[in-house]
Motif scaffolding. Structure first.
Motif, PDB file in Angstrom:
ATOM      1  N   THR A 162       0.910  -0.767  -0.171  1.00 17.87           N
ATOM      2  CA  THR A 162       0.566  -0.315   0.302  1.00 17.87           C
ATOM      3  C   THR A 162       1.682   1.524   0.430  1.00 17.87           C
ATOM      4  N   PRO A 163       0.692   2.097  -0.934  1.00 20.86           N
ATOM      5  CA  PRO A 163       1.419   3.339  -1.438  1.00 20.86           C
ATOM      6  C   PRO A 163       0.710   4.155  -0.334  1.00 20.86           C
ATOM      7  N   SER A 164       1.776   3.995   0.721  1.00 15.29           N
ATOM      8  CA  SER A 164       1.890   5.019   1.872  1.00 15.29           C
ATOM      9  C   SER A 164       1.571   6.568   1.781  1.00 15.29           C
ATOM     10  N   ASP A 165       2.148   6.308   0.912  1.00 13.72           N
ATOM     11  CA  ASP A 165       2.643   8.713   0.478  1.00 13.72           C
ATOM     12  C   ASP A 165       1.647   8.923  -0.512  1.00 13.72           C
ATOM     13  N   LEU A 166       0.417   8.621  -0.922  1.00 12.36           N
ATOM     14  CA  LEU A 166      -0.408   8.391  -2.098  1.00 12.36           C
ATOM     15  C   LEU A 166      -1.757   7.885  -1.270  1.00 12.36           C
ATOM     16  N   LYS A 167      -2.987   8.861  -1.247  1.00 12.55           N
ATOM     17  CA  LYS A 167      -4.346   8.349  -1.443  1.00 12.55           C
ATOM     18  C   LYS A 167      -5.271   8.270  -2.070  1.00 12.55           C
ATOM     19  N   LEU A 228      -5.100   7.208  -7.868  1.00 12.52           N
ATOM     20  CA  LEU A 228      -3.369   7.486  -6.939  1.00 12.52           C
ATOM     21  C   LEU A 228      -4.105   9.390  -6.633  1.00 12.52           C
ATOM     22  N   LEU A 229      -3.854   9.565  -6.207  1.00 10.93           N
ATOM     23  CA  LEU A 229      -3.161  11.287  -5.417  1.00 10.93           C
ATOM     24  C   LEU A 229      -1.948  11.413  -5.092  1.00 10.93           C
ATOM     25  N   ASP A 230      -1.420  12.354  -5.146  1.00 12.30           N
ATOM     26  CA  ASP A 230      -0.514  12.975  -4.942  1.00 12.30           C
ATOM     27  C   ASP A 230      -0.699  14.746  -4.777  1.00 12.30           C
ATOM     28  N   ASN A 231      -0.616  14.951  -3.461  1.00 12.12           N
ATOM     29  CA  ASN A 231      -1.148  16.041  -3.257  1.00 12.12           C
ATOM     30  C   ASN A 231      -2.523  17.244  -3.598  1.00 12.12           C
ATOM     31  N   GLU A 232      -3.389  15.991  -3.566  1.00 13.10           N
ATOM     32  CA  GLU A 232      -4.986  15.869  -4.341  1.00 13.10           C
ATOM     33  C   GLU A 232      -4.567  15.812  -5.845  1.00 13.10           C
ATOM     34  N   CYS A 233      -2.810  15.178  -6.611  1.00 14.19           N
ATOM     35  CA  CYS A 233      -2.908  15.408  -8.030  1.00 14.19           C
ATOM     36  C   CYS A 233      -2.630  14.043  -8.481  1.00 14.19           C
ATOM     37  N   ALA A 248     -16.461  -7.808 -16.943  1.00 14.60           N
ATOM     38  CA  ALA A 248     -15.905  -6.408 -16.452  1.00 14.60           C
ATOM     39  C   ALA A 248     -15.021  -6.329 -17.632  1.00 14.60           C
ATOM     40  N   ASN A 249     -14.001  -4.767 -17.531  1.00 14.18           N
ATOM     41  CA  ASN A 249     -13.046  -4.860 -18.756  1.00 14.18           C
ATOM     42  C   ASN A 249     -12.284  -3.737 -17.831  1.00 14.18           C
ATOM     43  N   ILE A 250     -10.691  -3.949 -18.020  1.00 14.28           N
ATOM     44  CA  ILE A 250      -9.909  -2.526 -17.570  1.00 14.28           C
ATOM     45  C   ILE A 250      -9.942  -2.191 -18.969  1.00 14.28           C
ATOM     46  N   PRO A 251      -9.910  -1.146 -18.856  1.00  8.77           N
ATOM     47  CA  PRO A 251      -9.501  -0.828 -20.594  1.00  8.77           C
ATOM     48  C   PRO A 251      -8.499   0.274 -20.348  1.00  8.77           C
ATOM     49  N   LEU A 252      -8.162   0.896 -19.365  1.00  7.05           N
ATOM     50  CA  LEU A 252      -6.871   1.689 -18.940  1.00  7.05           C
ATOM     51  C   LEU A 252      -6.436   1.460 -17.491  1.00  7.05           C
ATOM     52  N   ILE A 253      -5.138   1.753 -17.999  1.00  6.83           N
ATOM     53  CA  ILE A 253      -4.324   1.417 -16.695  1.00  6.83           C
ATOM     54  C   ILE A 253      -2.832   1.874 -16.674  1.00  6.83           C
ATOM     55  N   GLY A 254      -3.084   3.279 -15.753  1.00  8.76           N
ATOM     56  CA  GLY A 254      -0.953   3.614 -15.520  1.00  8.76           C
ATOM     57  C   GLY A 254      -0.876   4.687 -14.630  1.00  8.76           C
ATOM     58  N   CYS A 255       0.021   5.124 -15.072  1.00 14.26           N
ATOM     59  CA  CYS A 255       0.844   5.957 -13.679  1.00 14.26           C
ATOM     60  C   CYS A 255       1.682   7.000 -14.635  1.00 14.26           C
ATOM     61  N   ARG A 256       2.236   8.274 -14.079  1.00 13.97           N
ATOM     62  CA  ARG A 256       2.786   9.311 -14.448  1.00 13.97           C
ATOM     63  C   ARG A 256       4.191   8.538 -14.337  1.00 13.97           C
ATOM     64  N   GLY A 263       4.827  -0.921  -8.398  1.00 11.15           N
ATOM     65  CA  GLY A 263       3.572  -1.354  -7.252  1.00 11.15           C
ATOM     66  C   GLY A 263       2.489  -0.642  -8.058  1.00 11.15           C
ATOM     67  N   LEU A 264       1.918   0.752  -8.709  1.00 18.37           N
ATOM     68  CA  LEU A 264       0.771   1.167  -8.194  1.00 18.37           C
ATOM     69  C   LEU A 264      -0.030   0.219  -9.262  1.00 18.37           C
ATOM     70  N   GLY A 265       0.636  -0.092 -10.640  1.00 20.58           N
ATOM     71  CA  GLY A 265      -1.047  -0.499 -11.548  1.00 20.58           C
ATOM     72  C   GLY A 265      -1.232  -1.812 -10.287  1.00 20.58           C
ATOM     73  N   SER A 266      -0.234  -2.737  -9.968  1.00 24.09           N
ATOM     74  CA  SER A 266      -0.777  -3.841  -8.758  1.00 24.09           C
ATOM     75  C   SER A 266      -1.546  -3.443  -7.475  1.00 24.09           C
ATOM     76  N   PHE A 267      -1.070  -2.327  -7.225  1.00 27.79           N
ATOM     77  CA  PHE A 267      -2.116  -2.052  -6.433  1.00 27.79           C
ATOM     78  C   PHE A 267      -2.937  -0.975  -6.793  1.00 27.79           C
ATOM     79  N   LEU A 268      -3.604  -0.770  -7.637  1.00 28.08           N
ATOM     80  CA  LEU A 268      -4.483  -0.495  -7.729  1.00 28.08           C
ATOM     81  C   LEU A 268      -5.490  -1.258  -8.838  1.00 28.08           C
ATOM     82  N   LEU A 269      -5.053  -1.747  -9.211  1.00 22.36           N
ATOM     83  CA  LEU A 269      -5.448  -3.508 -10.486  1.00 22.36           C
ATOM     84  C   LEU A 269      -6.146  -4.296  -8.990  1.00 22.36           C
TER      85      LEU A 269
END
Length: 323
Positions: A162-167, A228-233, A248-256, A263-269
């Motif tokens: 779990t990313p502790s520094d992200l919301k 996932l937000l970093d300082n509300e972004c 059901a389908n996962i049409p898009l998954i990604g990050c900056r 591991g953000l993709g795995s967390f969100l998925l």
């Protein structure tokens, strides 16, 4: 035998009814379509309205093959949906003539790309289409079957940090414009952008997001779509929708880019899949399968899906032609 190719209009669409209905009957088993295509009357209406276009190959005066496509003005792209023939005789020659006609009929001042997912048996034509100037990208389709005890066990036992520094937040329209920018940054340099030019511009990414959130690609599962937000972004995202009541389908998954390999993709998925499973258990959804598509060369993405219980079902070629 003398082949000729002509554009099809709504007025003379009745001439290819046999070909279209033959394609319709083979769409799932032969071409690997997930759902049956629109019926012939709806197809004819779409031709008349300019929503769809078609080229027909005649053997003397007899319609033999059809190429169906649509035009996306926002990214100046032709989306080639299918090439279908009534017989396998001289199939490569017929396909070549239809493709060449499509290229010749196209104004390069208005269209810059032809995008062609070669689903099912169409993939056998891939080695020939490269001789016409097309490039190839391999895509893999992953499926998570909710009645597969092995997949469920893998999913349950998979620990993701779990990313502790992200919301973590569920999708909200208030993040719309920042999500457009995020999608652009996440996908502009990927394989997807080679055949889907919308990822190259903010206006194109806005079209992608609109089709997800406005239920064009299926009914959006807002409770199972996360940011996932970093300082509300927003810095990472995973969207989910319903292709049908059971799928059901996962049409898009990604990050900056600066947040990759964390591991953000795995967390969100896992959040998205877990939410869908919960809704099924509660009787609020009747989903039996969750699927996703990724570039076969994207090893990180392939590992992510496998690590959460998804199984690679089939691969196909996505070809594209640049004017």
């Amino acid at each position: 035998m003398a082949y000729s190719v002509y554009k099809l209009s709504g007025k003379n669409s009745h001439k290819i009814k046999q070909i279209y209905e033959d394609f319709e009957s083979k769409a799932i088993d032969v071409y690997g379509f997930e759902f049956y295509p629109i019926d012939f009357d709806t197809f004819s209406a779409a031709l008349s309205q300019g929503l769809l276009n078609a080229l027909v190959l005649y053997d003397d005066d007899i319609p033999e093959s059809i190429l169906i496509y649509s035009i996306s003005e926002i990214d100046e792209t032709i989306e080639l949906n299918v090439i279908h023939s009534l017989s396998f005789e001289n199939l490569v020659e017929k396909n070549n003539l239809l493709i060449k006609a499509l290229i010749n009929f196209t104004d390069p001042k208005e269209i810059v790309l032809i995008s062609y997912p070669m689903l099912g048996e169409q993939s056998e034509y891939a080695k020939y289409i490269t001789k016409l100037g097309f490039k190839l990208v391999s895509q893999s389709i992953f499926r998570f079957n909710l009645d597969d005890t092995t997949s469920l066990k893998i999913f349950k036992n998979k620990h993701v940090k779990t990313p502790s520094d992200l919301k973590l937040v569920r999708w909200s329209e208030k993040y719309y414009e920042s999500a457009v920018v995020l999608i652009h940054k996440a996908f502009k340099d990927t394989t997807d952008a080679l055949y889907d030019r919308r990822f190259l511009s903010l206006s194109g990414c806005r079209d992608v997001l609109e089709k997800i959130t406005k239920d064009i690609y299926g009914n959006m599962l807002r409770d199972a779509s996360f940011l996932l937000l970093d300082n509300e972004c927003p810095v990472a995202f995973c969207f989910a929708n319903l292709s049908s009541p059971q799928i059901a389908n996962i049409p898009l998954i990604g990050c900056r880019e600066e947040f990759t390999s964390k591991g953000l993709g795995s967390f969100l998925l896992k959040q998205s899949v877990g939410t869908i499973i919960e809704k099924v258990v509660e009787g609020k959804l009747s989903v039996v399968e969750i699927n996703a598509t990724t570039a076969s060369e994207n090893n990180a993405s392939m590992r992510m899906y496998r690590s959460l219980g998804f199984k690679e079902d089939v691969s196909y070629i996505h070809s594209f032609y640049e004017f």
